[in-house]
Write a protein that holds these residues in place. Structure first.
Motif, short mmCIF file in Angstrom:
data_model
loop_
_atom_site.label_atom_id
_atom_site.label_comp_id
_atom_site.label_asym_id
_atom_site.label_seq_id
_atom_site.Cartn_x
_atom_site.Cartn_y
_atom_site.Cartn_z
N PHE A 582 1.29 -1.18 -0.15
CA PHE A 582 -0.47 0.01 0.06
C PHE A 582 1.08 1.34 0.09
CE2 PHE A 582 -2.72 -3.45 2.09
CZ PHE A 582 -3.70 -3.04 1.03
N LEU A 589 -4.42 4.01 3.77
CA LEU A 589 -5.33 3.27 4.74
C LEU A 589 -6.08 3.44 5.82
CD1 LEU A 589 -2.96 -0.24 5.55
CD2 LEU A 589 -4.88 0.54 3.61
N LEU A 592 -7.66 -1.18 9.76
CA LEU A 592 -7.22 -2.19 9.66
C LEU A 592 -7.40 -3.24 10.24
CD1 LEU A 592 -5.09 -3.98 8.21
CD2 LEU A 592 -3.34 -3.91 9.42
N ALA A 608 -9.25 -4.09 5.30
CA ALA A 608 -8.22 -2.51 5.57
C ALA A 608 -9.36 -1.96 4.25
CB ALA A 608 -6.81 -2.77 4.81
N VAL A 610 -9.32 1.59 2.28
CA VAL A 610 -8.77 2.28 1.45
C VAL A 610 -9.45 3.81 1.37
CG1 VAL A 610 -6.90 2.71 -0.38
CG2 VAL A 610 -7.52 0.06 1.01
#
Length: 646
Positions: A582, A589, A592, A608, A610
């Motif tokens: 990433f 992010l 998580l 995750a 995004v």
């Protein structure tokens, strides 16, 4: 009078009742609510209401005590939603959960001027364009507007940027011009609020009307003026508070914000605020606009000019485009606090992304499943997300929601995944993995306000047992710590808890749930706002069959979020390597989460979230990330690329 009909009344009896009322000089409006259907009968009461009550199909008759009949809450309990369709086929709704911003110059001065202002306010987030073509001025020597030519170029500018147009009508003689240029919303100014002949003629057009409050008018006089419009033929009246004349000279007028909550209790009509005419001073417009949001207004109408110093009218109170942009950003932040979602204009077809293909179904066919029953927070999230155009489908639990979507019993599902106080709803992360043919197509963050509910006669001292969902208990921890003697019993949902307390019908039992649940049960609210922090938000995901994602539009904005799942190989540094992917691609992010994989002890699936920027091509970036992650994972899957509404 309001005539409540019996459930399942035959059409023949309904038609007979309408004929009876018409013969007795009543105008009849049929109103279909969530719980019951009513006839609103308006006219001079020349018969005994008991004559109506004994007719077949009539449940009861409620006389309307207010002098304004059709505008009153007695006539219609549910809030009126005024719909205006723009040049892109998008229905803009004024009232309910939505907040609308109407902006533009006081007067249309030239084609170049109105086109540029339309472009700027559209970019900033306005959803309608205002502009005066006929200007009623105090001085006969002041600029009187471009008149018919002004209407023409106002409409052209609005259509170019997908903005319905609002303009003031000052004389019945101008009606043909308004119709000729298809003006979307007609405005009755403060000076004409009690021009009853004009009100009758404008009302007969059946078009949406913004009715401004007269500078010395009482609220009752204002509502009586609205009654003229409603009784003449239009159902779509929007009230506009624009300040009243008082002894204070510091501002042009005094903005009566107290009128908003007062009107809420008296009328079902939507209410907007005009801070520009209220204060008349540029730097005071934005604070008063934000005050209108806080007071519960359904929208604002403000004056914006690209060169206020040279404006032909009201330049001193017109915002610069940059000021309006800042105001819209502030409103975007405030709206969720008061339970509103700001309305945005849909992109034109040429601007649509690959995922924004027009829906193949009509709005009234859309169904969305949720866990719980009437009044549940998920049901509120559905109404906010779809602006009331989707039919909520109740399920017993989260798994049933996923199953309903998978089986085609519902088009969408609305599930909670995270709360700002209590953390993640792990069950739904597991369901996202379990139902691999389900994808995420949208997201919304909803403010959660908990209440303590019990049966009639109950109070804080009588309670011994409290029922709620585990998340409800977690979010009200500080409140519950004050009552350690209470026994806490977990339920599948907050609404299930409320139903259980209702069935037990004992003052010893209470439920933690939404205040809306009280509307659909016999429970009473003991205390509201019992959550630990007022900034209590739950993030909901909208789920859909993955195969249907590209066939429907569930958001008018470019995707700004994505969710991806992956499980790492049992190797040293494998999670570190995945996160490095990433970083290498340049993806941020925002969350998580890890969950144990069922049937695989000591193995974990990572989820995750995004964040995508406006410049990102979400599909391309996630495809690249997916391919790179395969090197370090046993399984990787993009669960959805979507827009998140705050």
């Amino acid at each position: 009078m309001v005539i409540v009909l019996e459930k399942g009344i035959p059409q023949q009896e309904k038609d007979g009742l309408k004929d009876f009322l018409a013969r007795n000089n009543f105008k009849v409006n049929e109103i279909n609510g969530d719980e019951e259907t009513i006839f609103g009968a308006v006219g001079k009461l020349s018969i005994d209401p008991r004559e109506v009550e004994i007719l077949p199909g009539v449940a009861r008759v409620i006389p309307i005590s207010k002098p304004y009949k059709m505008a009153s809450r007695e006539f219609k309990k549910d809030n009126t939603i005024v719909e205006v369709t723009n040049s892109r086929g998008q229905k803009l709704r004024i009232g309910g959960n939505r907040f609308v911003s109407i902006a533009g110059p006081c007067a249309v001065e030239s084609k170049e001027q109105i086109t540029e202002i339309a472009r700027q306010v559209a970019l900033s987030g306005a959803c309608m364009l205002r502009g005066g073509a006929y200007k009623p001025r105090t001085s006969p020597y002041a600029f009187q507007g471009m008149q018919e030519e002004g209407l023409k170029i106002l409409k052209e500018a609005g259509e170019k940027y997908g903005l319905p147009v609002v303009t003031e009508i000052v004389s019945a003689e101008h009606i043909p011009h308004m119709l000729n240029y298809d003006i979307d919303v007609l405005q009755i100014g403060a000076r004409n609020m009690q021009n009853f002949e004009l009100l009758k003629k404008v009302g007969s057009l059946g078009r949406p009307v913004i009715l401004k409050r007269g500078i010395s008018a009482t609220i009752e006089e204002w509502l009586m003026a609205a009654e003229y419009l409603l009784s003449s033929g239009t159902d779509n009246v929007i009230l506009c508070e624009r300040g009243i004349r008082t002894y204070e000279k510091a501002t042009r007028n005094t903005l009566d914000l107290s009128a908003i909550p007062v009107l809420r209790s008296l009328t079902h009509l939507p209410i907007i605020v005009d801070p520009s005419h209220a204060v008349g001073i540029r730097d005071k417009v934005s604070p008063m606009a934000l005050s209108g949001v806080a007071a519960g207004a359904d929208g604002i109408i403000v004056e914006v000019h690209n060169n206020p110093d040279k404006a032909m009218s009201d330049g001193a109170q017109s915002l610069y485009p940059t000021q309006f942009e800042k105001l819209m950003r502030d409103i975007d932040v405030m709206c969720p606090v008061v339970g509103k979602e700001i309305t945005h204009i849909r992109s034109s077809k040429s601007e649509k992304t690959e995922n924004q293909v027009e829906t193949q179904k009509s709005a009234d066919e859309i169904t969305c499943a949720y866990s719980g029953s009437r009044g549940a927070y998920a049901e509120q999230a559905i109404n906010h997300y779809f602006d009331g155009t989707a039919t909520p489908v109740s399920c017993n639990n989260f798994r049933e929601v996923f199953q309903a979507v998978k089986d085609g019993k519902a088009d969408f599902g609305m599930i909670p995944v995270e709360n700002s106080l209590a953390g993640s709803v792990y069950e739904n992360y597991d369901n996202l993995l379990r139902f691999d043919d389900i994808a995420i197509s949208g997201s919304i963050k909803l403010r959660i306000e908990h209440s303590l509910l019990t049966c009639k006669g109950g109070n804080i001292d009588s309670i011994k047992t409290v029922y709620s969902h585990p998340q409800g208990f977690a979010q009200c921890q500080e409140f519950l710590q004050k009552h350690p003697e209470w026994k806490l019993v977990e339920c599948s949902s907050t609404t299930a808890a409320a139903q259980l307390v209702e069935e037990k019908n004992s003052p010893e039992n209470a439920a933690i749930a939404s205040i809306n649940v009280a509307k659909y049960t016999k429970l009473e609210v003991i205390q509201s706002g019992i959550e630990t922090d007022a900034r209590n938000y739950t993030r909901f995901l909208l789920i859909q069959l993955a195969d249907n994602i590209n066939k429907t539009v569930v958001s008018d904005t470019k995707p700004n979020m994505a969710t991806i799942s992956f499980n790492v190989k049992d190797e040293v540094g494998s999670l570190y390597d995945c996160l490095g992917v990433f970083r290498e691609i340049g993806i941020s992010l925002s969350r998580l989460e890890s969950r144990p994989i069922q049937g695989s002890p000591w193995k974990y699936m990572f989820y995750a979230d995004v964040a995508l920027s406006d410049k990102d091509d979400g599909t391309e970036l996630l495809s690249k990330a997916e391919n790179m992650l395969k090197k370090y994972t046993e399984e990787v899957k993009v669960l959805g690329i979507y827009s998140e509404i705050n």
